[in-house]
Design a protein around this motif. Structure first.
Motif, mmCIF file in Angstrom:
data_model
loop_
_atom_site.group_PDB
_atom_site.id
_atom_site.type_symbol
_atom_site.label_atom_id
_atom_site.label_comp_id
_atom_site.label_asym_id
_atom_site.label_seq_id
_atom_site.Cartn_x
_atom_site.Cartn_y
_atom_site.Cartn_z
ATOM 1 N N GLY A 130 -3.541 -10.508 -1.047
ATOM 2 C CA GLY A 130 -4.061 -11.260 -2.184
ATOM 3 C C GLY A 130 -2.992 -11.744 -3.140
ATOM 4 N N LYS A 152 -1.805 -11.635 -8.419
ATOM 5 C CA LYS A 152 -2.459 -10.674 -7.530
ATOM 6 C C LYS A 152 -3.956 -10.897 -7.709
ATOM 7 C CE LYS A 152 -3.446 -7.002 -5.119
ATOM 8 N NZ LYS A 152 -4.051 -7.358 -3.857
ATOM 9 N N VAL A 192 -7.913 -10.163 -6.742
ATOM 10 C CA VAL A 192 -8.779 -9.102 -6.237
ATOM 11 C C VAL A 192 -10.231 -9.574 -6.305
ATOM 12 C CG1 VAL A 192 -9.578 -6.726 -6.577
ATOM 13 C CG2 VAL A 192 -7.189 -7.310 -7.022
ATOM 14 N N ARG A 232 -13.787 -8.594 -6.599
ATOM 15 C CA ARG A 232 -14.502 -7.404 -7.078
ATOM 16 C C ARG A 232 -15.869 -7.251 -6.412
ATOM 17 N NH1 ARG A 232 -10.564 -4.402 -8.864
ATOM 18 N NH2 ARG A 232 -9.329 -5.452 -10.445
ATOM 19 N N THR A 237 -6.197 -5.197 1.636
ATOM 20 C CA THR A 237 -5.865 -4.198 0.645
ATOM 21 C C THR A 237 -4.403 -4.355 0.261
ATOM 22 O OG1 THR A 237 -5.369 -2.609 2.374
ATOM 23 C CG2 THR A 237 -7.596 -2.566 1.448
ATOM 24 N N ALA A 238 -4.136 -4.189 -1.005
ATOM 25 C CA ALA A 238 -2.770 -4.326 -1.496
ATOM 26 C C ALA A 238 -1.958 -3.099 -1.080
ATOM 27 C CB ALA A 238 -2.762 -4.476 -3.009
#
Length: 163
Positions: A48, A112, A114, A116, A159-160
């Motif tokens: 991401g 970054k 994300v 949610r 996933t980071a």
């Protein structure tokens, strides 16, 4: 927006046409046309992460990055992440931002992103933006997801890596 979002960085050029190599792991975000080409180019990496190399075009008379340049980038990459994950087109419904500091022209700008929450027709997406590694903006957004896939089956959000 299209499902095709990255390509090799070989031969990429910066905003002024000069040879440019983004940080390792970043590839040109495609398509790089229209307003995105004027304000970018933008790049994507796994987890991401998105970025762009700012320059004098992105500055304001105060010698810092114009907020509109950062918000254009954020709106673009939030939507691109929704398209990447859902394989469906989307449109911004709401974009809330909080500036924490200023960046300077010449800084590498990185977001970054994300996701949610995803529903059948909505995406709730956040971003944290840095300039030269320092936090400059946080954003929360809501996107309308349109019906009809534009590519392969949906992919789960990446996933980071642990920091």
């Amino acid at each position: 927006m299209t499902a095709s979002s990255t390509a090799s960085t070989a031969g990429d050029t910066g905003p002024a046409g000069e040879a440019f190599q983004p940080p390792e792991g970043f590839a040109l975000l495609r398509p790089n046309e229209g307003y995105i080409a004027v304000s970018g180019p933008y790049y994507r990496a796994a987890g991401g992460l998105y970025g762009f190399q700012s320059d004098d075009r992105h500055g304001n008379p105060n010698g810092v990055l114009h907020g509109g340049a950062i918000l254009t980038f954020v709106d673009t990459v939030l939507g691109r992440e929704v398209v990447r994950v859902t394989r469906r087109r989307c449109a911004t419904i709401a974009l809330n931002s909080q500036f924490m500091a200023a960046g300077k022209p010449g800084d590498w700008i990185e977001a970054k992103v994300v996701i949610r929450k995803l529903t059948g027709s909505m995406a709730f997406v956040d971003a944290e933006v840095t300039a030269a590694g320092e936090p400059v903006l946080t954003a929360t957004s809501i996107y309308r997801i349109f019906s009809g896939e534009i590519g392969a089956p949906p992919r789960p959000p990446e996933t980071a890596p642990a920091s």
